[in-house]
Design an enzyme around this catalytic site. Structure first.
Site, PDB file in Angstrom:
ATOM      1  N   TYR A 234      22.188  52.287 -38.138  1.00  0.00           N
ATOM      2  CA  TYR A 234      23.158  52.249 -37.432  1.00  0.00           C
ATOM      3  C   TYR A 234      22.922  51.572 -35.996  1.00  0.00           C
ATOM      4  O   TYR A 234      22.268  52.350 -35.087  1.00  0.00           O
ATOM      5  CB  TYR A 234      23.936  53.394 -37.354  1.00  0.00           C
ATOM      6  CG  TYR A 234      24.380  54.202 -38.531  1.00  0.00           C
ATOM      7  CD1 TYR A 234      24.782  53.304 -39.537  1.00  0.00           C
ATOM      8  CD2 TYR A 234      24.872  55.607 -38.558  1.00  0.00           C
ATOM      9  CE1 TYR A 234      25.149  53.684 -40.757  1.00  0.00           C
ATOM     10  CE2 TYR A 234      25.226  55.937 -39.967  1.00  0.00           C
ATOM     11  CZ  TYR A 234      25.521  55.292 -40.848  1.00  0.00           C
ATOM     12  OH  TYR A 234      25.863  55.871 -41.949  1.00  0.00           O
TER      13      TYR A 234
ATOM     14  N   PRO B 248      36.263  59.714 -45.465  1.00  0.00           N
ATOM     15  CA  PRO B 248      37.227  60.200 -45.847  1.00  0.00           C
ATOM     16  C   PRO B 248      38.662  59.974 -45.330  1.00  0.00           C
ATOM     17  O   PRO B 248      39.749  60.335 -45.979  1.00  0.00           O
ATOM     18  CB  PRO B 248      37.150  61.915 -45.585  1.00  0.00           C
ATOM     19  CG  PRO B 248      36.391  61.985 -44.108  1.00  0.00           C
ATOM     20  CD  PRO B 248      35.481  60.528 -44.345  1.00  0.00           C
TER      21      PRO B 248
ATOM     22  N   GLY C 222      39.723  54.735 -41.485  1.00  0.00           N
ATOM     23  CA  GLY C 222      40.637  54.733 -40.175  1.00  0.00           C
ATOM     24  C   GLY C 222      41.977  54.296 -40.859  1.00  0.00           C
ATOM     25  O   GLY C 222      42.986  54.737 -40.165  1.00  0.00           O
TER      26      GLY C 222
END
Length: 336
Positions: A66, A212, A216
């Protein structure tokens, strides 16, 4: 719906790891999701993590890729002086070379990545260390022999795997017990329910759903592709956010919003509550960069859904437009 009280802590998996019921996926703080109109600063992100601690949301999920690397440095800075208050998860296995992504699950690469992550995170141990993607050019047992060695040395406390097939989970688990499997699971991505999730439950492995909230989309805050930056990961690599797929999926979202209003919740809260209601072995890690949405997400963990409500919600998403990944990215991912 306001935050009721701090998130409860419970066992993740079968070997003693304690985790808040919900965590934070920290990737978006450093890459992939680009705010077109309101760029987020490092200070904003640290404030989110500080607020998460107050709410009992202490499971932080990051990875060396990341940024790359910048997200681990950010997390290390954010938790300095309060490391013992967080359950820290990071990953290795995805590598970037000459602007291209690949996978390296060799023992050498895993060890080097772990040592580098420890330094960036400013800690002497990682609570939960995942193989981010399986290197299918070598036996998976080779990768997890190194995880076992790192665990025996105390550099990592618990072992996980991400985006793996059922067979790969079984083979890795046979080398060293897996505490968690990370997978994409949401109202619009349910393929893991066929084989991967039953395998986890058979073996007593905790389930950590990422995205989940459908990256978005299920929050209802993305109603036009124009609101996303042209370099946003969703625009460049997520088929469900492209062309006709996006427009068709918006129709599903309107139906979810209607149910959410009846429940006194946002569509995102209802979508996240659905994940929480899948079982006590489920620990979702929705990502956010803003305190407002962090608080909404935490509140969603306390929403109880009846069997009828669960059915109504699921019925909306029986047909989702577009695959979850581009063809290239799917090759590196699980079989769902």
């Amino acid at each position: 719906m306001p935050v009721a009280h701090p998130l409860p802590v419970r066992k993740l998996g079968s070997d003693g790891l304690l985790s808040s019921q919900q965590g934070i996926g920290c990737m978006g703080m450093s890459m992939a999701y680009i705010d077109k109109h309101a760029p987020v600063t490092e200070e904003n992100c640290i404030a989110v993590i500080d607020r998460a601690l107050q709410l009992g949301c202490t499971h932080l999920d990051t990875s060396n890729i990341y940024g790359p690397e910048t997200n681990e440095r950010l997390i290390g800075k954010a938790i300095k002086g309060k490391r013992d208050k967080f359950m820290l998860a990071t990953k290795c296995g995805i590598v970037s070379k000459d602007g291209k992504r690949g996978v390296d699950g060799s023992r050498k690469a895993i060890r080097e990545a772990c040592l580098a992550s420890l330094e960036r995170l400013q800690t002497d141990h990682i609570d939960l260390y995942y193989l981010h993607r399986v290197d299918r050019t070598l036996p998976i047992e080779e990768s997890f022999k190194e995880f076992k060695a790192l665990k025996e040395e105390g550099k990592i406390r618990h072992v996980g795997i991400s985006e793996a097939t059922s067979e790969e989970i079984r083979r890795a688990h046979a080398v060293t017990p897996l505490t968690a499997v990370q997978l994409e699971w949401s109202l619009w991505t349910r393929g893991a329910e066929k084989a991967v999730i039953p395998t986890c439950r058979e073996l007593g492995i905790g389930i950590v759903p990422y995205s989940p909230l459908g990256r978005g989309f299920l929050t209802g805050t993305i109603t036009s592709l124009k609101s996303l930056h042209e370099n946003d990961f969703r625009v460049t690599a997520q088929p469900r956010f492209q062309g006709e797929n996006f427009d068709k999926n918006l129709g599903l979202l309107k139906q979810l919003d209607s149910l959410a209003q009846k429940k006194g919740a946002t569509p995102g809260q209802l979508a996240l509550a659905w994940v929480h209601n899948q079982g006590s072995d489920v620990f979702p890690i929705p990502g956010t960069k803003r305190i407002k949405y962090l608080e909404e997400n935490v509140a969603a963990a306390f929403i109880k859904l009846t069997a009828a409500e669960l059915t109504d919600i699921e019925t909306i998403f029986e047909e989702v437009s577009g695959p979850r990944y581009s063809e290239e990215m799917q090759k590196l991912s699980g079989d769902y």
